[in-house]
Design a protein around this motif. Structure first.
Motif, mmCIF file in Angstrom:
data_model
loop_
_atom_site.group_PDB
_atom_site.id
_atom_site.type_symbol
_atom_site.label_atom_id
_atom_site.label_comp_id
_atom_site.label_asym_id
_atom_site.label_seq_id
_atom_site.Cartn_x
_atom_site.Cartn_y
_atom_site.Cartn_z
ATOM 1 N N MET A 52 -7.642 5.815 8.601
ATOM 2 C CA MET A 52 -7.158 5.204 7.366
ATOM 3 C C MET A 52 -5.631 5.104 7.368
ATOM 4 O O MET A 52 -5.060 4.053 7.021
ATOM 5 C CB MET A 52 -7.614 6.032 6.166
ATOM 6 N N ILE A 53 -4.958 6.149 7.792
ATOM 7 C CA ILE A 53 -3.497 6.157 7.808
ATOM 8 C C ILE A 53 -2.953 5.122 8.790
ATOM 9 O O ILE A 53 -2.024 4.366 8.481
ATOM 10 C CB ILE A 53 -2.980 7.566 8.164
ATOM 11 N N VAL A 54 -3.540 5.069 9.983
ATOM 12 C CA VAL A 54 -3.065 4.143 11.014
ATOM 13 C C VAL A 54 -3.295 2.696 10.596
ATOM 14 O O VAL A 54 -2.408 1.839 10.737
ATOM 15 C CB VAL A 54 -3.761 4.440 12.362
ATOM 16 N N VAL A 55 -4.480 2.405 10.067
ATOM 17 C CA VAL A 55 -4.800 1.017 9.670
ATOM 18 C C VAL A 55 -3.867 0.549 8.557
ATOM 19 O O VAL A 55 -3.331 -0.570 8.607
ATOM 20 C CB VAL A 55 -6.274 0.919 9.217
ATOM 21 N N ILE A 56 -3.650 1.387 7.547
ATOM 22 C CA ILE A 56 -2.774 0.997 6.434
ATOM 23 C C ILE A 56 -1.343 0.827 6.915
ATOM 24 O O ILE A 56 -0.615 -0.063 6.458
ATOM 25 C CB ILE A 56 -2.852 2.047 5.307
ATOM 26 N N THR A 57 -0.917 1.650 7.851
ATOM 27 C CA THR A 57 0.456 1.560 8.360
ATOM 28 C C THR A 57 0.675 0.298 9.185
ATOM 29 O O THR A 57 1.728 -0.355 9.071
ATOM 30 C CB THR A 57 0.780 2.799 9.215
ATOM 31 N N LEU A 58 -0.303 -0.060 10.002
ATOM 32 C CA LEU A 58 -0.127 -1.177 10.929
ATOM 33 C C LEU A 58 -0.427 -2.546 10.311
ATOM 34 O O LEU A 58 0.124 -3.553 10.761
ATOM 35 C CB LEU A 58 -1.012 -0.967 12.164
ATOM 36 N N ASP A 59 -1.275 -2.595 9.324
ATOM 37 C CA ASP A 59 -1.664 -3.880 8.722
ATOM 38 C C ASP A 59 -0.708 -4.213 7.566
ATOM 39 O O ASP A 59 -0.720 -3.562 6.529
ATOM 40 C CB ASP A 59 -3.103 -3.794 8.211
ATOM 41 N N ALA A 60 0.102 -5.253 7.765
ATOM 42 C CA ALA A 60 1.088 -5.633 6.755
ATOM 43 C C ALA A 60 0.434 -6.080 5.449
ATOM 44 O O ALA A 60 1.041 -5.978 4.379
ATOM 45 C CB ALA A 60 1.985 -6.752 7.290
ATOM 46 N N ARG A 61 -0.796 -6.561 5.503
ATOM 47 C CA ARG A 61 -1.495 -7.007 4.300
ATOM 48 C C ARG A 61 -1.847 -5.842 3.377
ATOM 49 O O ARG A 61 -2.149 -6.054 2.192
ATOM 50 C CB ARG A 61 -2.771 -7.760 4.679
ATOM 51 N N LEU A 62 -1.799 -4.638 3.900
ATOM 52 C CA LEU A 62 -2.150 -3.455 3.113
ATOM 53 C C LEU A 62 -0.925 -2.695 2.612
ATOM 54 O O LEU A 62 -1.049 -1.580 2.117
ATOM 55 C CB LEU A 62 -3.033 -2.517 3.953
ATOM 56 N N HIS A 63 0.244 -3.310 2.737
ATOM 57 C CA HIS A 63 1.462 -2.645 2.279
ATOM 58 C C HIS A 63 1.690 -2.913 0.787
ATOM 59 O O HIS A 63 2.681 -3.510 0.375
ATOM 60 C CB HIS A 63 2.668 -3.111 3.105
ATOM 61 N N SER A 64 0.741 -2.451 -0.001
ATOM 62 C CA SER A 64 0.805 -2.588 -1.455
ATOM 63 C C SER A 64 0.801 -1.187 -2.066
ATOM 64 O O SER A 64 0.473 -0.208 -1.390
ATOM 65 C CB SER A 64 -0.396 -3.400 -1.967
ATOM 66 N N PRO A 65 1.157 -1.082 -3.359
ATOM 67 C CA PRO A 65 1.189 0.251 -3.987
ATOM 68 C C PRO A 65 -0.138 0.998 -3.882
ATOM 69 O O PRO A 65 -0.162 2.202 -3.609
ATOM 70 C CB PRO A 65 1.540 -0.067 -5.443
ATOM 71 N N MET A 66 -1.251 0.301 -4.089
ATOM 72 C CA MET A 66 -2.549 0.973 -4.066
ATOM 73 C C MET A 66 -2.809 1.616 -2.705
ATOM 74 O O MET A 66 -3.223 2.781 -2.619
ATOM 75 C CB MET A 66 -3.671 -0.026 -4.379
ATOM 76 N N TYR A 67 -2.555 0.868 -1.633
ATOM 77 C CA TYR A 67 -2.801 1.409 -0.298
ATOM 78 C C TYR A 67 -1.734 2.427 0.110
ATOM 79 O O TYR A 67 -2.007 3.305 0.938
ATOM 80 C CB TYR A 67 -2.885 0.275 0.716
ATOM 81 N N PHE A 68 -0.555 2.311 -0.450
ATOM 82 C CA PHE A 68 0.477 3.323 -0.204
ATOM 83 C C PHE A 68 0.014 4.678 -0.725
ATOM 84 O O PHE A 68 0.105 5.699 -0.030
ATOM 85 C CB PHE A 68 1.785 2.910 -0.885
ATOM 86 N N PHE A 69 -0.516 4.693 -1.936
ATOM 87 C CA PHE A 69 -1.024 5.946 -2.501
ATOM 88 C C PHE A 69 -2.284 6.407 -1.764
ATOM 89 O O PHE A 69 -2.492 7.613 -1.578
ATOM 90 C CB PHE A 69 -1.311 5.775 -3.994
ATOM 91 N N LEU A 70 -3.104 5.461 -1.353
ATOM 92 C CA LEU A 70 -4.326 5.812 -0.628
ATOM 93 C C LEU A 70 -3.984 6.450 0.719
ATOM 94 O O LEU A 70 -4.660 7.394 1.154
ATOM 95 C CB LEU A 70 -5.186 4.566 -0.423
ATOM 96 N N LYS A 71 -2.937 5.960 1.358
ATOM 97 C CA LYS A 71 -2.507 6.556 2.632
ATOM 98 C C LYS A 71 -2.025 7.990 2.429
ATOM 99 O O LYS A 71 -2.335 8.881 3.231
ATOM 100 C CB LYS A 71 -1.396 5.705 3.258
ATOM 101 N N ASN A 72 -1.289 8.220 1.363
ATOM 102 C CA ASN A 72 -0.846 9.577 1.061
ATOM 103 C C ASN A 72 -2.024 10.487 0.712
ATOM 104 O O ASN A 72 -2.017 11.675 1.062
ATOM 105 C CB ASN A 72 0.168 9.556 -0.090
ATOM 106 N N LEU A 73 -3.020 9.931 0.023
ATOM 107 C CA LEU A 73 -4.207 10.726 -0.300
ATOM 108 C C LEU A 73 -4.960 11.107 0.970
ATOM 109 O O LEU A 73 -5.451 12.240 1.089
ATOM 110 C CB LEU A 73 -5.119 9.924 -1.230
ATOM 111 N N SER A 74 -5.037 10.191 1.925
ATOM 112 C CA SER A 74 -5.683 10.501 3.201
ATOM 113 C C SER A 74 -4.925 11.583 3.949
ATOM 114 O O SER A 74 -5.536 12.473 4.559
ATOM 115 C CB SER A 74 -5.773 9.234 4.066
ATOM 116 N N PHE A 75 -3.606 11.521 3.892
ATOM 117 C CA PHE A 75 -2.794 12.547 4.543
ATOM 118 C C PHE A 75 -3.030 13.916 3.912
ATOM 119 O O PHE A 75 -3.183 14.930 4.613
ATOM 120 C CB PHE A 75 -1.314 12.166 4.453
#
Length: 217
Positions: A52-75
């Protein structure tokens, strides 16, 4: 350093230097099976959150607030699992004894990560509220600086709560038994060993736990 207190109220002259994590009972075969099950669950959790962290980081389409928080939640979920699972795996196949310092350290990170996860879920709920109720102002309100400050606030709040919770818990005089009927140094098992009043610690824990439950619901 905590000292074991006997039931008659006399303080032992020997400081409490270790706890025994009872974990799950059973034969050696049962312990091996539980080790395999817990290891598989831990590996799946680690791989899932890392993906989840890698996909959100690498995919520019997922660089939104929702996915930013989701990446932190995964961490946080990855770290939370790593604060519990390795010790649980160790007691299946090796010594169940843990030192007082190691118990306090695990308790600190257990409380820290659980509290940060609760705060972050609250932040994500606020993010959804803004996106639905103020869609035109949302891009400005939830700018990168605002997102970073919100996540930083969850870390600071979690750290503060964990310091207070750990300090209150490990200043308690523990009773003559040092056996923890659990596979990790959690909150409730340690409360059962405390001979002094745990009302304040329980209140802080229950409020945070209740808040986490509501956010997950």
């Amino acid at each position: 350093m905590a000292f074991p207190v006997h039931r008659n109220g006399n303080l032992s002259v020997v400081p409490l230097r270790e706890f025994v994590l009872v974990g799950f009972g059973g034969s050696a075969e049962t312990q091996t099976l539980l080790f395999a099950v817990f290891l598989a669950l831990y590996v799946v959790t680690i791989l899932g959150n890392l993906t989840m962290i890698v996909v959100i980081t690498l995919d520019a389409r997922l660089h939104s607030p929702m996915y930013f928080f989701l990446k932190n939640l995964s961490f946080l979920d990855l770290c939370y699992s790593s604060a519990i699972a390795p010790k649980a795996l160790a007691i299946f196949l090796s010594s169940k004894v843990t030192s007082f310092e190691a118990c306090a350290t695990q308790f600190f990170f257990f409380s820290l990560l659980a509290t940060m996860e609760a705060f972050l879920l609250a932040v994500m709920a606020y993010d959804h509220f803004l996106a639905i109720c103020s869609p035109l102002r949302y891009p400005v309100t939830m700018c990168p600086i605002a997102r970073a400050l919100l996540v930083l606030g969850t870390y600071c709040g979690g750290c503060l709560n964990s310091i207070v919770q750990t300090s209150l818990t490990f200043r308690l005089p523990f009773c003559s038994s040092n056996r923890i009927d659990h596979f990790c140094d959690g909150v409730n098992p340690l409360f059962w060993l405390g001979c002094a009043s745990t009302a304040l610690s329980k209140m802080l824990y229950r409020k945070g736990h209740h808040h986490l439950g509501k956010e997950r619901a």
